[in-house]
Write a protein that holds these residues in place. Structure first.
Motif, mmCIF file in Angstrom:
data_model
loop_
_atom_site.group_PDB
_atom_site.id
_atom_site.type_symbol
_atom_site.label_atom_id
_atom_site.label_comp_id
_atom_site.label_asym_id
_atom_site.label_seq_id
_atom_site.Cartn_x
_atom_site.Cartn_y
_atom_site.Cartn_z
ATOM 1 N N CYS A 77 -22.494 28.688 6.883
ATOM 2 C CA CYS A 77 -22.759 29.906 6.214
ATOM 3 C C CYS A 77 -24.386 30.216 6.034
ATOM 4 O O CYS A 77 -25.302 29.435 6.506
ATOM 5 N N GLY A 78 -24.624 31.472 5.743
ATOM 6 C CA GLY A 78 -25.989 31.861 5.675
ATOM 7 C C GLY A 78 -26.400 32.284 4.203
ATOM 8 O O GLY A 78 -25.538 32.849 3.465
ATOM 9 N N ILE A 79 -27.607 31.952 3.659
ATOM 10 C CA ILE A 79 -28.337 32.185 2.575
ATOM 11 C C ILE A 79 -29.575 32.930 2.676
ATOM 12 O O ILE A 79 -30.322 32.618 3.785
ATOM 13 N N VAL A 80 -29.770 33.926 1.759
ATOM 14 C CA VAL A 80 -31.093 34.744 1.876
ATOM 15 C C VAL A 80 -31.443 35.076 0.394
ATOM 16 O O VAL A 80 -30.294 35.226 -0.499
ATOM 17 N N GLY A 81 -32.577 35.106 0.248
ATOM 18 C CA GLY A 81 -33.174 35.636 -1.040
ATOM 19 C C GLY A 81 -34.540 36.160 -0.904
ATOM 20 O O GLY A 81 -35.135 35.956 -0.199
ATOM 21 N N ILE A 82 -34.798 37.323 -1.852
ATOM 22 C CA ILE A 82 -35.932 37.855 -1.907
ATOM 23 C C ILE A 82 -36.288 38.273 -3.294
ATOM 24 O O ILE A 82 -35.495 38.687 -4.036
ATOM 25 N N ARG A 136 -32.722 45.049 2.939
ATOM 26 C CA ARG A 136 -33.450 43.794 3.519
ATOM 27 C C ARG A 136 -32.597 42.558 3.567
ATOM 28 O O ARG A 136 -32.758 41.949 4.352
ATOM 29 N N LEU A 137 -32.028 42.357 2.359
ATOM 30 C CA LEU A 137 -30.984 41.467 2.316
ATOM 31 C C LEU A 137 -29.763 41.626 3.231
ATOM 32 O O LEU A 137 -29.645 40.424 4.049
ATOM 33 N N GLY A 163 -21.710 39.035 1.020
ATOM 34 C CA GLY A 163 -22.261 39.934 -0.178
ATOM 35 C C GLY A 163 -23.513 39.634 -0.646
ATOM 36 O O GLY A 163 -24.203 38.787 -0.014
ATOM 37 N N ILE A 164 -23.830 40.424 -1.754
ATOM 38 C CA ILE A 164 -25.315 40.251 -2.120
ATOM 39 C C ILE A 164 -25.220 40.589 -3.572
ATOM 40 O O ILE A 164 -24.425 41.112 -4.309
ATOM 41 N N ALA A 165 -26.151 40.114 -4.253
ATOM 42 C CA ALA A 165 -26.312 40.325 -5.607
ATOM 43 C C ALA A 165 -27.803 40.632 -6.021
ATOM 44 O O ALA A 165 -28.625 39.863 -5.537
ATOM 45 N N THR A 166 -28.039 41.807 -6.793
ATOM 46 C CA THR A 166 -29.203 41.719 -7.303
ATOM 47 C C THR A 166 -29.310 41.733 -8.873
ATOM 48 O O THR A 166 -28.329 41.954 -9.453
ATOM 49 N N LEU A 167 -30.551 42.206 -9.351
ATOM 50 C CA LEU A 167 -30.801 42.009 -10.854
ATOM 51 C C LEU A 167 -31.349 43.539 -11.113
ATOM 52 O O LEU A 167 -32.325 43.766 -10.789
ATOM 53 N N SER A 168 -30.547 44.304 -11.674
ATOM 54 C CA SER A 168 -31.040 45.678 -11.750
ATOM 55 C C SER A 168 -30.948 45.949 -13.405
ATOM 56 O O SER A 168 -30.809 45.018 -14.114
ATOM 57 N N ALA A 169 -31.051 47.441 -13.693
ATOM 58 C CA ALA A 169 -30.885 47.409 -15.104
ATOM 59 C C ALA A 169 -29.887 47.463 -15.733
ATOM 60 O O ALA A 169 -29.878 47.274 -16.869
ATOM 61 N N VAL A 170 -28.778 47.110 -15.210
ATOM 62 C CA VAL A 170 -27.442 46.726 -15.593
ATOM 63 C C VAL A 170 -27.029 45.300 -16.000
ATOM 64 O O VAL A 170 -26.303 44.871 -16.365
ATOM 65 N N GLY A 171 -28.212 44.680 -15.316
ATOM 66 C CA GLY A 171 -27.836 43.318 -15.199
ATOM 67 C C GLY A 171 -27.771 42.700 -13.717
ATOM 68 O O GLY A 171 -27.882 43.359 -12.923
ATOM 69 N N LEU A 172 -27.116 41.621 -13.833
ATOM 70 C CA LEU A 172 -26.526 41.212 -12.556
ATOM 71 C C LEU A 172 -25.606 41.989 -11.969
ATOM 72 O O LEU A 172 -24.501 42.202 -12.540
ATOM 73 N N LEU A 217 -35.234 44.758 -7.710
ATOM 74 C CA LEU A 217 -36.546 44.293 -6.936
ATOM 75 C C LEU A 217 -36.001 42.664 -6.817
ATOM 76 O O LEU A 217 -37.075 42.037 -6.189
ATOM 77 N N ILE A 218 -35.049 41.912 -6.978
ATOM 78 C CA ILE A 218 -34.595 40.639 -6.516
ATOM 79 C C ILE A 218 -33.348 40.590 -6.430
ATOM 80 O O ILE A 218 -32.638 41.229 -7.157
ATOM 81 N N GLY A 219 -32.973 39.466 -5.408
ATOM 82 C CA GLY A 219 -31.614 39.506 -5.163
ATOM 83 C C GLY A 219 -31.435 38.225 -4.127
ATOM 84 O O GLY A 219 -32.246 37.718 -3.591
ATOM 85 N N ILE A 220 -30.040 37.911 -4.166
ATOM 86 C CA ILE A 220 -29.692 37.128 -3.120
ATOM 87 C C ILE A 220 -28.433 37.393 -2.261
ATOM 88 O O ILE A 220 -27.578 38.079 -2.682
ATOM 89 N N GLY A 221 -28.216 36.943 -1.153
ATOM 90 C CA GLY A 221 -27.214 37.235 -0.130
ATOM 91 C C GLY A 221 -26.654 36.088 0.498
ATOM 92 O O GLY A 221 -26.958 34.884 0.454
ATOM 93 N N HIS A 222 -25.395 36.509 1.049
ATOM 94 C CA HIS A 222 -24.555 35.087 1.774
ATOM 95 C C HIS A 222 -23.533 35.795 2.691
ATOM 96 O O HIS A 222 -22.855 36.907 2.590
#
Length: 608
Positions: free
Chosen positions: A2-7, A16-17, A33-42, A66-71
């Motif tokens: 599997c693949g992992i990314v984070g920024i 970019r993820l 999938g990806i997850a980010t941290l936005s104004a509403v939270g995770l 402005l921050i996130g992880i993907g897979h």
């Protein structure tokens, strides 16, 4: 695989993820999938199938942050569904994970007592829930991860994203590679440097057992015990091509190190890890229970994989097996049993002699199965059923991760055959599946002995001839060890069945000849030790590859010992591959040969 990314970025990261994940598509996956941290939270977006499905979802329902992880996920525990896709998250943490958590059921039982219930079928969610419970108890993100990692048994590459902290990622590695990328006021994380190539060439590779606290200002790397460690920051060449050696000196070294992950990836295709049963995805054009005979044919290292499989099929499935070198099989024109199966093994799927053997068997009316790494290959196309090894591109000419992936797939097929033929009870089959599931972490542990093996290789490099010995299912490993040494160091080496020692090879033994004995503790070890002591009595220098119980049985007179983890005898040949590969590799490095492209050899032999 599997693949992992984070920024950690200074501008929105979602697109970019996805771009980084596209560069990891070659590793294989069935959801993303990806997850980010936005104004509403995770917040996260996930989709079954290819990345285009995820990209379409993001077009219709964008993600800020402005921050996130993907897979990119290859399904292991639980099917390829959106609910099982990564990232897995709670209101406090999102997690992506490569690998297998062997004790996830125990973790979930503990968590459920406190009311933490999973929403998926995956092993990964146990990590997210465990970290969440630590956070609920007042731990900081760093403290929560530090408390969780020692509870995990198995293999993992991990990335954590925390609610309320848009400047923090935490990563951890045990048996699954991770690279940290350094940018201008940004930081990146990826399964390999190739994923990060569009963003940076400044890379720090985590080593086995490392975990890292990543912020825009710095990266703090700690070992498994929480002690700070320094890792080299280097310039990656990954932007130039898909194939990148990472922080390894040669592709062969990288591919040896990848084996906890590649074995996990192969297992995920053949094993239902949630139920710990074999679950073949392939539709079989034959019934294992009705087969009269199995013929296995292959070349080189793939042939040795077939020899191991002969021991397995005959013992655990009571299916008679013939194994042939493909270049001999095609000219011998053997009579083949009615309702027989021919299984051809080839990493590339283009090996000329193996393809000719396949065509001969097809003309003789055999069922044809192929075990290949390239599913679009000629051998795959001409077979009735294809069993993939899924270990990703193998660049080094001397096969390493392809061999262990072949053995892993074969072991899974053996269990399926044993159950179908009524030889293996459900409990016995479960025992063998469990041994396979525990194998990636045992390989990770074996790789930690690399430094001591490197020291032995310096001694081996002074020899002009080397003898390898093994009994039973370790005999093919003796052959494979000798082949590896010949291929890349150019030292003459021979592999023998240990019981054949007195039928000729013992005449070669003297004080100048190293003898490598592959002998994990099993029912044949006593006899192997007897042969070994005959070598010692004649001044032979013995290098014994065994486990702790084998060390205790061996007694005195052994020059050097490579101690491996204790595993079930069924999977011992797969684990034994690691030290014989490392021994050959470091011997060749010390001698200064071209390890990845040894003289006169090609990766795929497509002509006779």
């Amino acid at each position: 695989m599997c693949g992992i990314v984070g920024i950690i970025g200074v501008e929105p990261v979602a697109n970019r993820l996805v771009e980084a994940l596209r560069r990891l598509e070659y590793r294989g996956y069935d959801s993303a999938g990806i997850a980010t941290l936005s104004a509403v939270g995770l917040d996260r977006r996930r989709a079954e199938g290819k990345l285009n499905n995820l990209a379409s979802r993001l077009e219709n329902d964008p993600l800020d942050g402005l921050i996130g992880i993907g897979h990119t996920r290859w399904a292991t525990h639980g099917g390829a569904t959106e609910s099982n896709a990564h990232p897995h998250s709670t209101d406090k943490v999102a997690v992506v994970h490569n690998g297998i958590i062997e004790n996830f059921k125990d973790l979930l039982e503990d968590l459920e007592r406190d009311g933490y219930l999973p929403a998926s079928q995956t092993d990964t969610e146990s990590i997210a829930l465990w970290v969440t419970r630590e956070l609920d108890r007042g731990a900081s993100p760093r403290e929560a991860v530090a408390a969780t990692l020692p509870r995990l048994r198995g293999t993992f590459g991990l990335a954590f994203l925390f609610a309320g902290d848009e400047k923090l990622l935490i990563a951890a590695r045990q048996g699954s590679p991770l690279a940290i990328g350094h940018g201008q006021e940004e930081m990146y994380l990826g399964s390999d440097a190739f994923a990060l190539a569009p963003f940076t060439k400044q890379i720090t590779y985590l080593e086995e057992g490392d975990w890292a606290v990543i912020t825009p200002q710095k990266v703090e790397i700690l070992d498994f015990d929480g002690r700070p460690v320094e890792r080299i920051r280097q310039v990656s060449s990954a932007s130039a091509a898909l194939a990148d050696k990472g922080n390894h000196r040669h592709f062969m070294a990288k591919e040896i190190a990848e084996q906890p992950e590649t074995v996990s990836h192969t297992l995920a295709h053949y094993i239902d890890l949630s139920n710990e049963t074999v679950s073949l995805r392939e539709s079989l054009p034959f019934d294992f229970a009705e087969l009269s005979r199995l013929t296995i044919t292959a070349c080189g290292t793939a042939y040795y994989a077939g020899l191991v499989a002969k021991y397995w099929f005959e013992r655990y499935a009571r299916l008679a097996v013939d194994v042939d070198v493909a270049s001999e099989f095609r000219y011998r024109e053997p009579p083949l049993a009615e309702n027989g199966l021919t299984l051809v093994i080839s990493q590339s799927g283009e090996t000329a002699d193996t393809l000719a053997a396949l065509r001969y068997s097809a003309r003789e009316g055999q069922h044809i199965a192929a075990l290949v790494n390239v599913q679009e290959s000629t051998i795959a196309r001409e077979s009735h059923v294809v069993f993939p090894t899924l270990c990703g591109p193998e660049i080094g000419v001397a096969s390493t991760k392809a061999f262990t992936a072949q053995l892993t797939a074969l072991a899974s097929l053996v269990i399926a055959a044993g159950e179908a033929r009524g030889v293996l009870s459900a409990s016995r089959a479960h025992e063998l599946v469990r041994a396979l599931i525990e194998l990636p972490s045992a390989i990770s542990e074996a790789l930690r002995h690399e430094k001591s093996i490197e020291g032995l290789a310096r001694q081996l490099a002074r020899a002009s001839d080397v003898l390898y010995l093994g009994r039973g299912q370790m005999f093919p490993l003796a052959l494979e060890g000798a082949l590896k040494l010949k291929e890349i160091s150019y030292i003459h080496a021979e592999g023998y069945a240990a019981g054949e020692l007195k039928h000729g090879p013992i005449a070669l033994v003297n004080e100048e000849m190293p003898v490598v004995v592959v002998a994990p503790s099993d029912e044949l070890m006593e006899k192997t030790l007897s042969n070994m002591h005959e070598v010692a009595a004649r001044g032979g220098k013995i290098i014994l590859i065994t486990d702790a119980e084998g060390v205790a049985e061996a007694g005195d007179g052994i020059s050097d010992i490579i101690e491996m983890p204790r595993v079930h005898p069924f999977v011992a040949p797969i684990l034994a591959s690691i030290p014989v590969q490392l021994l050959a590799y470091h011997t060749a490095v010390f001698m200064g040969t071209d390890v990845d492209q040894p003289r006169n050899l090609a990766k795929s032999v497509t002509v006779e």
